[in-house]
Enzyme design. Structure first.
Site, PDB file in Angstrom:
ATOM      1  N   ASP A   1       0.877  -1.164   0.000  1.00 45.66           N
ATOM      2  CA  ASP A   1       0.000   0.000   0.000  1.00 45.66           C
ATOM      3  C   ASP A   1       0.921   1.221   0.000  1.00 45.66           C
ATOM      4  O   ASP A   1       2.122   1.102   0.235  1.00 45.66           O
ATOM      5  CB  ASP A   1      -0.886  -0.036   1.256  1.00 45.66           C
ATOM      6  CG  ASP A   1      -1.791   1.176   1.360  1.00 45.66           C
ATOM      7  OD1 ASP A   1      -2.350   1.600   0.336  1.00 45.66           O
ATOM      8  OD2 ASP A   1      -1.925   1.716   2.478  1.00 45.66           O
TER       9      ASP A   1
ATOM     10  N   THR B   1       2.181  10.240   3.512  1.00 44.64           N
ATOM     11  CA  THR B   1       1.314  11.262   2.913  1.00 44.64           C
ATOM     12  C   THR B   1      -0.051  11.293   3.592  1.00 44.64           C
ATOM     13  O   THR B   1      -0.853  12.172   3.311  1.00 44.64           O
ATOM     14  CB  THR B   1       1.128  11.009   1.409  1.00 44.64           C
ATOM     15  OG1 THR B   1       0.886   9.618   1.206  1.00 44.64           O
ATOM     16  CG2 THR B   1       2.368  11.411   0.623  1.00 44.64           C
TER      17      THR B   1
ATOM     18  N   LYS C   1      -8.849   5.639   6.759  1.00 45.53           N
ATOM     19  CA  LYS C   1      -7.682   4.894   6.267  1.00 45.53           C
ATOM     20  C   LYS C   1      -8.093   3.797   5.294  1.00 45.53           C
ATOM     21  O   LYS C   1      -8.940   2.972   5.603  1.00 45.53           O
ATOM     22  CB  LYS C   1      -6.898   4.292   7.438  1.00 45.53           C
ATOM     23  CG  LYS C   1      -5.997   5.291   8.137  1.00 45.53           C
ATOM     24  CD  LYS C   1      -5.055   4.585   9.094  1.00 45.53           C
ATOM     25  CE  LYS C   1      -4.015   5.536   9.658  1.00 45.53           C
ATOM     26  NZ  LYS C   1      -3.139   4.842  10.623  1.00 45.53           N
TER      27      LYS C   1
ATOM     28  N   SER D   1      -2.665   0.484  -4.256  1.00 51.72           N
ATOM     29  CA  SER D   1      -3.111   1.635  -3.469  1.00 51.72           C
ATOM     30  C   SER D   1      -4.412   2.222  -3.985  1.00 51.72           C
ATOM     31  O   SER D   1      -4.669   2.231  -5.178  1.00 51.72           O
ATOM     32  CB  SER D   1      -2.021   2.715  -3.513  1.00 51.72           C
ATOM     33  OG  SER D   1      -2.505   3.940  -3.011  1.00 51.72           O
TER      34      SER D   1
ATOM     35  N   ASN E   1      -3.176   9.437  -6.853  1.00 55.97           N
ATOM     36  CA  ASN E   1      -1.957  10.225  -7.058  1.00 55.97           C
ATOM     37  C   ASN E   1      -0.698   9.389  -6.832  1.00 55.97           C
ATOM     38  O   ASN E   1       0.383   9.929  -6.643  1.00 55.97           O
ATOM     39  CB  ASN E   1      -1.950  11.416  -6.095  1.00 55.97           C
ATOM     40  CG  ASN E   1      -3.181  12.291  -6.270  1.00 55.97           C
ATOM     41  OD1 ASN E   1      -3.425  12.819  -7.352  1.00 55.97           O
ATOM     42  ND2 ASN E   1      -3.980  12.434  -5.229  1.00 55.97           N
TER      43      ASN E   1
ATOM     44  N   ASP F   1      -1.524  -0.717   6.203  1.00 53.74           N
ATOM     45  CA  ASP F   1      -1.661  -0.055   7.504  1.00 53.74           C
ATOM     46  C   ASP F   1      -3.117   0.155   7.898  1.00 53.74           C
ATOM     47  O   ASP F   1      -3.394   0.734   8.939  1.00 53.74           O
ATOM     48  CB  ASP F   1      -0.935   1.296   7.498  1.00 53.74           C
ATOM     49  CG  ASP F   1      -1.667   2.339   6.676  1.00 53.74           C
ATOM     50  OD1 ASP F   1      -2.229   1.989   5.607  1.00 53.74           O
ATOM     51  OD2 ASP F   1      -1.686   3.528   7.083  1.00 53.74           O
TER      52      ASP F   1
END
Length: 217
Positions: free
Chosen positions: A9, A17, A45, A114, A118, A170
Site C-alpha cells: 500500500d 502522505t 484509512k 493503493s 496520485n 496499515d
C-alpha cells in the site's frame, strides 16, 4: 528461484502522505462547520475519496447534493496536491528503502496496490517508481478495499498466484482485502487496530531481512 509478489500500500506504508490527506480533509470539514479530529481520521484509512467525504458529512449530519459533493471532492484533492508539490525521498518512511532494495537484490517482484489516484506522481517525486514491477492505483480499480480487487490485479500483473503474494498494509480495510484474496497480510502499525493481519510490525524498522528471506522461501 522462488518468485513471490510483494505488494505495498502507499499512504502510511511507503510514504507518510496520510498526514496531508488529514490536513486537506480537516480544512474542508472546518469550512463545512464539522469537527474532524485525528481519531475521526482513522475511519478514512484505506477508504476511497468518495466514501471518505460521506463519512465526514455523516459526522456533521450534513446532507448535500451530488454537485456539492463533486465540488468538495475536487477542492479536497487540489488542497492535497498542493501539499505534495515539495515532497521528496525524505517522505519515505524509515526502513522501507532497506526492504525494497533487499527484495530487488533477491530478484523478487514488487507491486503497488493503493487506493490513491496520485500514486504514480508520489512514487516519481520520491524517486522510487523504478523499483516497482507493477502499479495498481485508484485509477485502475472500481472497487475500494476491503474489496481485494487492487491486490488481485497487482498479483495478476506480476503473474504470481495469490497464495504466493504478500501484502503490506496499515489499514483494517487493506488487511481484510489481503485476507479475502488469500494472500499473506502484514500489518504496519498498531496490533490493537490491525489484529486481523497474519504478521504485525510497528513499522519497517522492526522488520529484519531474515523475516523477508523466510517469506521468499
Amino acid at each position: 528461484m522462488n518468485k513471490k509478489a510483494f505488494i505495498f500500500d502507499l499512504d502510511g506504508v511507503i510514504v507518510d502522505t496520510a498526514k496531508y490527506h488529514f490536513l486537506a480533509w480537516q480544512k474542508l470539514a472546518q469550512e463545512l462547520g464539522i469537527e474532524f479530529t485525528p481519531e475521526h481520521n482513522e475511519q478514512l484509512k484505506g477508504v476511497s475519496r468518495v466514501r471518505s467525504l460521506d463519512i465526514i458529512l455523516e459526522l456533521g449530519k450534513v446532507t448535500a447534493s451530488q454537485s456539492d459533493k463533486n465540488k468538495w471532492l475536487f477542492q479536497k484533492n487540489e488542497d492535497y496536491l498542493s501539499y505534495l508539490v515539495d515532497i521528496d525521498q525524505g517522505e519515505i518512511l524509515p526502513g522501507v528503502l532497506t526492504i525494497l532494495h533487499f527484495l530487488k537484490d533477491k530478484n523478487q517482484l514488487i507491486a503497488l496496490g493503493s487506493a490513491s489516484k496520485n500514486a504514480r506522481p508520489i512514487l516519481d517525486k520520491t524517486g522510487i517508481i523504478k523499483l516497482f514491477d507493477a502499479i495498481v492505483d485508484g485509477n485502475d480499480v472500481t472497487n475500494a478495499k476491503p474489496d481485494p480487487e487492487v491486490f488481485l490485479q497487482a498479483a495478476r500483473l506480476l503473474g504470481v498466484p495469490n497464495q504466493n503474494s504478500i501484502v503490506f498494509e496499515d489499514s483494517v480495510a487493506g488487511i481484510q482485502a489481503a485476507n479475502t484474496a488469500d494472500m499473506i497480510s502484514i500489518g504496519i502499525g498498531e496490533e490493537v487496530v490491525l489484529h486481523e493481519a497474519k504478521y504485525i510490525f510497528k513499522d519497517f524498522t522492526f522488520i529484519d531481512v531474515s523475516f523477508i528471506e523466510a517469506l521468499i522461501h
